[in-house]
Write a protein that holds these residues in place. Structure first.
Motif, mmCIF file in Angstrom:
data_model
loop_
_atom_site.group_PDB
_atom_site.id
_atom_site.type_symbol
_atom_site.label_atom_id
_atom_site.label_comp_id
_atom_site.label_asym_id
_atom_site.label_seq_id
_atom_site.Cartn_x
_atom_site.Cartn_y
_atom_site.Cartn_z
ATOM 1 N N TYR A 195 0.863 -1.184 0.000
ATOM 2 C CA TYR A 195 0.000 0.000 0.000
ATOM 3 C C TYR A 195 0.903 1.240 0.000
ATOM 4 O O TYR A 195 1.034 1.952 0.992
ATOM 5 C CB TYR A 195 -0.916 -0.030 1.208
ATOM 6 C CG TYR A 195 -2.129 0.882 1.116
ATOM 7 C CD1 TYR A 195 -2.903 0.946 -0.048
ATOM 8 C CD2 TYR A 195 -2.521 1.644 2.209
ATOM 9 C CE1 TYR A 195 -4.015 1.762 -0.123
ATOM 10 C CE2 TYR A 195 -3.636 2.458 2.155
ATOM 11 C CZ TYR A 195 -4.380 2.516 0.977
ATOM 12 O OH TYR A 195 -5.497 3.323 0.913
ATOM 13 N N ARG A 207 -2.047 5.080 -1.806
ATOM 14 C CA ARG A 207 -2.687 5.802 -0.701
ATOM 15 C C ARG A 207 -3.333 7.100 -1.189
ATOM 16 O O ARG A 207 -4.449 7.438 -0.772
ATOM 17 C CB ARG A 207 -1.671 6.100 0.406
ATOM 18 C CG ARG A 207 -1.156 4.871 1.129
ATOM 19 C CD ARG A 207 -0.525 5.229 2.461
ATOM 20 N NE ARG A 207 0.551 6.221 2.341
ATOM 21 C CZ ARG A 207 1.819 5.915 2.121
ATOM 22 N NH1 ARG A 207 2.187 4.639 1.943
ATOM 23 N NH2 ARG A 207 2.741 6.854 2.042
ATOM 24 N N ASP A 246 -6.456 6.532 -3.265
ATOM 25 C CA ASP A 246 -7.550 6.134 -2.381
ATOM 26 C C ASP A 246 -8.104 7.301 -1.566
ATOM 27 O O ASP A 246 -9.216 7.223 -1.041
ATOM 28 C CB ASP A 246 -7.083 5.042 -1.417
ATOM 29 C CG ASP A 246 -7.475 3.644 -1.878
ATOM 30 O OD1 ASP A 246 -8.263 3.543 -2.847
ATOM 31 O OD2 ASP A 246 -6.996 2.669 -1.274
#
Length: 479
Positions: free
Chosen positions: A319, A324, A327
């Motif tokens: 991730y 990140r 998102d």
């Protein structure tokens, strides 16, 4: 002193006169207002100016100086310019540390020795159109101010006529006609150059560059004799020319402001930024993946560093910073990616484009490449990039950090900066300037459209573009 410019009996300066400066200050005067400067403040090109000990806010102001020829008393507007013998460059230096103490008189804040450099050469006022005189200022070789007398709220001749209502303007008196946007703080060691010229006049006469070097004074003010220099956030903000802004304090992009920016072209916005001294707000080398794409939004930033195997192993998988941010991007925001201008790999692809669309992002700007270029375009996400490339991220980049200050296409971008892109490219607008540059750009578009109709009707561009006083009066009187 220069041998060309004798010491004047009076120096009269105007407080606020350029539209660009009025917009910057958030107030547009209905009438001109003035203050006097000491004749002992005159300096020549090549002289130094001292920033007094214990002060911090010495600011430059490039200006057009008028030198009176024939004495003027109660002269009508139509005859006023004939009383001006010469024009030249001026630097109306001021010390904001003492401005509050003077409460508008500017006796100490503007009257210091060396605070009115003039010259170096004179331009015959009768050889130029008073509505087509340009003033430019450089600090350490960087252009900071660029405007002309067509941008004045009050025409030059009006200042002469108005002042002559109140007292006699005598031969040799100097009128400082105000500064455009872009004035800011200078520090010891800085070199300021001001030039006034008339590019459209025969021979393009110029004052030459008026050069002033800032030095540091070492004699403190005596508190037993008078008030001491003092500064606060208001003085700092006005001295620097722009209020301090951080990503945390950047104003929100309102629906009204967004609508204005969507209407304004980037070319017009860029021109207005230049008028305010911002010359490095264009993201170079990127083009849109969608025809007629227009993006407007607040920046979210992503920084890539050069690829290195161990760093990609620790930061490139899982991730990572790239995932990140895609998102977390919010509705109406724009992801801006620093890829160091390297287009030999992708910086996003179709999966991340789908996620950005799902999150409501307004677009992506990257100075790198785009993988799955055609599919990203089909998805409908506007992306401004250096083009397509099939390689994956790790070939050139490691996703490193989000929401930090980055460089994209040669422009500095902070989280919260306003990003606007269209067919001409992408610009970065400091948030505190967004409203005023949007309004100014829209107004300029309206003006340009009107000029275009006059050209289409057969009028020559000389005097119309830019407009002289006669054409401006027609424009402002249109129904």
């Amino acid at each position: 002193m220069t041998d060309q410019i004798p010491r004047p009996g009076k120096i009269i300066a105007i407080h606020l006169s350029y539209a660009s400066r009025a917009e910057q200050r958030g107030r547009r005067p209905a009438h001109p207002s003035y203050f006097f400067k000491a004749p002992s403040s005159i300096a020549a090109s090549g002289d130094t100016v001292e920033r007094p000990a214990g002060t911090e806010l010495l600011a430059f102001e490039g200006e057009i100086a008028l030198i009176i020829g024939a004495p003027a008393r109660h002269v009508p507007l139509e005859d006023a310019w004939s009383h001006v013998a010469s024009i030249t460059a001026a630097n109306d230096l001021g010390l904001y540390d003492l401005r509050a103490n003077d409460k508008g008189s500017n006796v100490r804040s503007k009257g210091g020795d060396g605070y009115t450099p003039l010259g170096p050469s004179l331009i015959d006022a009768h050889d130029v159109d008073p509505d087509s005189i340009r003033v430019r200022t450089w600090v350490n070789g960087e252009l900071r101010q660029d405007d002309d007398s067509a941008g004045l709220v009050f025409p030059l001749a009006q200042l002469v006529a108005d002042l002559s209502q109140h007292f006699t303007l005598e031969t040799g008196d100097v009128i400082l006609t105000g500064t455009p946007a872009g004035s800011s703080v200078i520090v010891p060691g800085d070199v300021v150059e001001v030039e006034v010229d008339a590019p459209s006049a025969p021979g393009a006469p110029t004052s030459g560059r008026l050069v002033t070097t800032v030095t540091q004074g070492d004699t403190p003010f005596d508190p037993s004799l008078g008030s001491l220099p003092t500064v606060d956030d208001t003085q700092r903000s006005e001295a620097w020319g722009t209020p301090p802004t951080t990503p945390e304090t950047a104003p929100a992009l309102s629906a009204d402001l967004r609508a204005k920016l969507e209407q304004a072209p980037t070319a017009g916005l860029s021109a207005q930024l230049r008028k305010r001294g911002h010359h490095h707000c264009f993201i170079d080398g990127v083009a849109a993946n969608l025809p007629d794409a227009k993006i407007v939004g607040a920046a979210r930033t992503l920084r890539f560093i050069p690829a290195r195997e161990d760093l990609f192993a620790s930061h490139g998988g899982g991730y990572n910073a790239q995932k990140r941010l895609f998102d977390a991007v919010g509705e109406g925001e724009i992801i801006v990616i620093e890829a160091r201008g390297d287009s030999t790999t992708g910086t996003l692809g179709d999966i991340l484009a789908l996620r950005a669309v799902a999150r409501g992002a307004d677009g992506v700007v990257t100075d790198g490449g785009v993988r799955d270029h055609d599919e990203v375009a089909r998805i409908g996400l506007p992306v401004f990039s250096r083009g397509a490339h099939p390689s994956v991220l790790g070939r050139r980049h490691v996703p490193w950090d989000v929401d930090v200050t980055i460089a994209c296409g040669g422009a500095a971008v902070q989280p919260g900066d306003i990003i606007v892109g269209d067919g001409d490219g992408v610009i970065v607008i400091p948030p505190h300037l967004a409203e005023e540059v949007a309004d100014a750009a829209i107004a300029q578009e309206d003006e340009d459209a009107w000029i275009a109709t006059q050209v289409q009707a057969g009028h020559p561009v000389d005097g119309l573009f830019p407009m002289n006083a006669e054409w401006r009066a027609k424009y402002e009187g249109r129904e």
